[in-house]
Design an enzyme around this catalytic site. Structure first.
Site, PDB file in Angstrom:
ATOM      1  N   GLU A  13       1.743   3.373   7.895  1.00 60.35           N
ATOM      2  CA  GLU A  13       1.994   4.083   6.648  1.00 60.35           C
ATOM      3  C   GLU A  13       1.637   5.559   6.734  1.00 60.35           C
ATOM      4  OE1 GLU A  13       0.942   0.846   3.913  1.00 60.35           O
ATOM      5  OE2 GLU A  13       0.485   2.472   2.534  1.00 60.35           O
TER       6      GLU A  13
ATOM      7  N   ARG B  65      -1.769  -5.578   3.572  1.00 61.56           N
ATOM      8  CA  ARG B  65      -1.918  -4.379   4.388  1.00 61.56           C
ATOM      9  C   ARG B  65      -0.866  -4.440   5.495  1.00 61.56           C
ATOM     10  NH1 ARG B  65      -4.220  -2.330   0.776  1.00 61.56           N
ATOM     11  NH2 ARG B  65      -6.319  -1.470   0.713  1.00 61.56           N
TER      12      ARG B  65
ATOM     13  N   HIS C  51       3.863   1.337  -1.325  1.00 61.75           N
ATOM     14  CA  HIS C  51       2.466   0.943  -1.592  1.00 61.75           C
ATOM     15  C   HIS C  51       2.082   1.222  -3.054  1.00 61.75           C
ATOM     16  CE1 HIS C  51      -1.649   0.195   0.529  1.00 61.75           C
ATOM     17  NE2 HIS C  51      -1.611  -0.357  -0.680  1.00 61.75           N
TER      18      HIS C  51
END
Ligand code: GLV
Length: 327
Positions: A274, A245, A292
């Protein structure tokens, strides 16, 4: 009465079909902005216009008190992701909402992506591809694009849950890498099967690793686990990989470390804010970025859809869903 489920974005058909075949009425939010995720306001507007009994959420959906307040009929939030840091678990418990995830089924995909990023850095494949496509290849050169082998190098894994274990397997068995790991819980299996050695602290791991790869969940205790001070502890020749993450890394500090060549390079699939990237990140020549997509493999994504749907089905059948995360 027919139960209504909201899937917050299109996911593999399997999930939708499973729910429809079991008699659920299912809505799938259309994205208003191409492939971007819905804003929380858009999602809340769906939830207030319609009474849903359950939600299949994405890792980009912030499932917090404000959203739950807007959706008092929702009894289950089935996250279409292994990670579930997007859900306020305390709030779900307070409201008696069940939260589930899709663990395990994307571990190989994510591990293979981490390996692909590692190889991309060490073989300089991205730069070489661009160079060749731009017509710059004038003939074989003994000094062009010299990279480095993975074989014999030390891989430092931070976190050896189901993804970290797969990375250890591929790196040790496929690439003859030496594995060091840091995890709060010792892992006898990787010590036995892949001769992995546990270190007591992150500080002990960083100066020894040629490649550092992160595989921890995002928790209060892992936020900015990799910061300026820790980046300085890495070898100048080392590479850094993050497929976990974004907020586990202080991205601004990473940009500085890469700019100042405190480490040789990095490859990231996740970002602190993000989909925004830290200023300067995208223009660095020693970083490789993917959007991602580590779990974006047919098998993993189909299984994630199947498990999210099964968690909903089990719940409304009166059974405990297999993957409840807010016990
Ligand atoms: C992807 O990031 C996941 O948590 O499944």
């Amino acid at each position: 009465m027919t139960k209504r489920i909201l899937i917050t974005r299109e996911i593999p058909k399997l999930g939708l079909t499973m729910l429809q075949e079991r008699g659920f009425e299912v809505d799938v939010c259309p994205g208003e902005t191409g492939d971007a995720s819905l804003s929380q306001d858009e999602l809340i507007s769906y939830l207030t216009k319609n009474q849903y009994d359950g939600i299949v959420s994405l890792l980009t959906d912030k499932i917090d008190a404000k959203l739950m307040e807007a959706a008092p009929s929702v009894k289950i939030v089935a996250n279409y992701a292994a990670g579930f840091n997007n859900i306020d678990l305390v709030e779900t418990k307070k409201r008696g909402i069940v939260a589930t995830n899709t663990p395990g089924v994307s571990s190989i995909a994510v591990a293979e992506h981490a390996m692909a990023l590692m190889l991309a850095l060490t073989t300089r494949i991205v730069e070489a591809d661009l160079f060749t496509k731009k017509g710059k290849y004038q003939g074989w050169s003994p000094m062009a694009f010299i990279g480095t082998d993975l074989s014999g190098k030390t891989l430092g894994l931070i976190g050896v849950g189901s993804i970290g274990i797969e990375v250890a397997r591929i790196a040790a068995q496929g690439f003859a890498m030496k594995i060091l790991y840091y995890d709060v819980v010792p892992n006898e299996k990787i010590e036995k099967d892949y001769s992995a050695q546990r270190v007591a602290t992150v500080e002990e791991l960083l100066p020894q690793a040629d490649i550092v790869s992160l595989h921890v969940p995002l928790l209060d205790s892992t936020h900015h686990l990799i910061n300026a001070a820790r980046l300085k502890m890495m070898k100048k020749s080392a590479f850094f990989i993050n497929t976990s993450r974004g907020p586990v890394v202080d991205e601004k500090a990473l940009v500085t470390a890469l700019k100042e060549r405190l480490i040789a390079g990095a490859a990231l699939d996740v970002f602190e804010f993000e989909p925004e990237l830290a200023p300067g990140l995208a223009t660095l020549d020693n970083v490789i970025l993917t959007p991602h997509i580590a779990s974006a493999r047919d098998h993993a994504r189909n299984e994630m859809a199947r498990i999210a749907a099964q968690n909903i089905i089990d719940f409304f059948d009166g059974n405990k869903p297999q993957n409840q995360v807010n016990l």
